[in-house]
Enzyme design. Structure first.
Site, PDB file in Angstrom:
ATOM      1  N   HIS A 109     -30.830 -24.558 -72.121  1.00  0.00           N
ATOM      2  CA  HIS A 109     -29.811 -23.863 -71.322  1.00  0.00           C
ATOM      3  C   HIS A 109     -29.698 -22.378 -71.651  1.00  0.00           C
ATOM      4  O   HIS A 109     -30.096 -21.943 -72.740  1.00  0.00           O
ATOM      5  CB  HIS A 109     -28.452 -24.543 -71.510  1.00  0.00           C
ATOM      6  CG  HIS A 109     -28.409 -25.912 -70.907  1.00  0.00           C
ATOM      7  ND1 HIS A 109     -28.884 -27.016 -71.562  1.00  0.00           N
ATOM      8  CD2 HIS A 109     -27.969 -26.337 -69.695  1.00  0.00           C
ATOM      9  CE1 HIS A 109     -28.744 -28.084 -70.785  1.00  0.00           C
ATOM     10  NE2 HIS A 109     -28.185 -27.702 -69.645  1.00  0.00           N
ATOM     11  N   ASP A 138     -31.421 -23.840 -67.944  1.00  0.00           N
ATOM     12  CA  ASP A 138     -30.479 -24.058 -66.833  1.00  0.00           C
ATOM     13  C   ASP A 138     -29.201 -23.232 -66.955  1.00  0.00           C
ATOM     14  O   ASP A 138     -28.773 -22.892 -68.063  1.00  0.00           O
ATOM     15  CB  ASP A 138     -30.041 -25.531 -66.802  1.00  0.00           C
ATOM     16  CG  ASP A 138     -31.144 -26.444 -66.323  1.00  0.00           C
ATOM     17  OD1 ASP A 138     -32.295 -25.981 -66.210  1.00  0.00           O
ATOM     18  OD2 ASP A 138     -30.853 -27.634 -66.071  1.00  0.00           O
TER      19      ASP A 138
HETATM   20 NI    NI Z   1     -26.792 -27.311 -65.459  1.00  0.00          NI
END
Ligand code: NI
Length: 325
Positions: free
Chosen positions: A287, A142
């Site tokens: 991430h 992400d």
């Molecule tokens: Ni996020």
């Protein structure tokens, strides 16, 4: 003589009118709050056919646009068919097929030539993991794209021959279009993660629609493809907002394995959390944002995570593939 000509012309006009009416396809004018997915599902046609019929270059549609609605997906019963055989032929479930055909009184009583509506693919509204018993797992990253961690992650994924899913932020796409192109060109899936990593709980429905449309438009501008995946930043979400997004054509994607990598977790912590929480259809949250040092654990853990999951018999798929299951 004149009368004959008159009759001929009148008949011609009448017949033309009748035929033009018959041949005239159904049209629909886009309303505010509509999405292509919603229009397709309300008219029982597939999204793909709706897009092709209207030669759309983008799934972003504006109110007032007139769309041509293709005919429903219909199959005509042939000799030897049963509903079960038809369901097998089109790879839909028998119950879906029956649900799409309320006109059939008894499933055993179908006749040759009878029109059967074929159900369109049902896209899920909200998922935490894939609906499967098979050992499939989707790695997700992400908050990118950016140029610090993304290249390292891409290199590992390429080296290990793994396809992952990247939930991207619109602002980042604008700043790092080449990195998004690289992610896409290397075969990974792209999902929408809002324009500015917004907490959508704090947004109105109209703001959400505007936000996701702007983000998807930015993605499409770079890779020339739509996305049907959405992940809410912070996992912050109200149930009814999943409906808003679904009506915009998105499946909202949460996760079943939180590696907690964003906090600066070590590689070992990331691996332990993955090992403890993995299950068939699992979706792993990681991430790729640009805070130097913070995601070193993610990068260090990744090759080992892939090897360990493979040892356990897992196969890597994108979230799109997991949904199709
Ligand atoms: Ni996020």
């Amino acid at each position: 003589m004149h009368k004959r000509i008159f009759v001929f012309i009148t008949s011609f006009i009448l017949i033309s009118l009748i035929f033009s009416n018959v041949a005239k396809a159904t049209t629909y004018t886009v309303q505010s709050g509509d999405s292509l997915w919603k229009i397709a599902s309300e008219h029982d046609v597939s999204l793909e056919r709706l897009i092709n019929k209207n030669k759309l270059m983008s799934t972003v549609i504006h109110p007032g646009k007139v769309l041509t609605i293709p005919d429903q997906d219909v199959y005509y019963v042939q000799q030897g068919d049963t509903l079960y055989r038809i369901s097998q032929k089109f790879e839909v479930s028998l119950s879906q097929l029956i649900k799409s055909n309320p006109q059939i009184e008894a499933p055993s009583k179908i006749y040759v030539g009878q029109p059967i509506n074929l159900p369109i693919d049902q896209q899920p509204k909200l998922i935490y993991s894939g609906d499967t018993d098979e050992k499939k797992v989707a790695l997700t990253f992400d908050d990118g794209p950016e140029d610090l961690y993304t290249p390292k992650i891409l290199e590992i994924l390429k080296d290990k021959n793994v396809k992952a899913t990247f939930f991207v932020v619109g602002k980042q796409v604008e700043e790092f279009p080449e990195m998004l192109k690289k992610i896409h060109n290397e075969g990974h899936s792209i999902g929408n993660h809002t324009w500015g990593h917004n907490n959508i709980k704090q947004l109105t429905d109209d703001q959400i629609i505007q936000n996701v449309q702007q983000t998807t438009a930015a993605i499409e501008h770079v890779i020339g493809e739509e996305t049907i995946l959405f992940r809410p930043p912070y996992g912050a979400f109200q149930d009814q907002q999943a409906d808003v997004l679904y009506n915009q054509g998105y499946t909202s994607v949460m996760w079943s394995v939180d590696t907690n990598d964003w906090s600066g977790a070590t590689a070992n912590e990331v691996l332990t959390r993955t090992h403890q929480n993995i299950s068939p259809g699992g979706i792993v949250l990681q991430h790729n944002f640009k805070v130097p040092g913070r995601l070193d654990g993610t990068v260090k853990a990744l090759p080992k995570m892939i090897d360990q999951l493979r040892e356990k018999g897992y196969e890597f798929v994108t979230v799109d593939e997991l949904i199709k299951n």
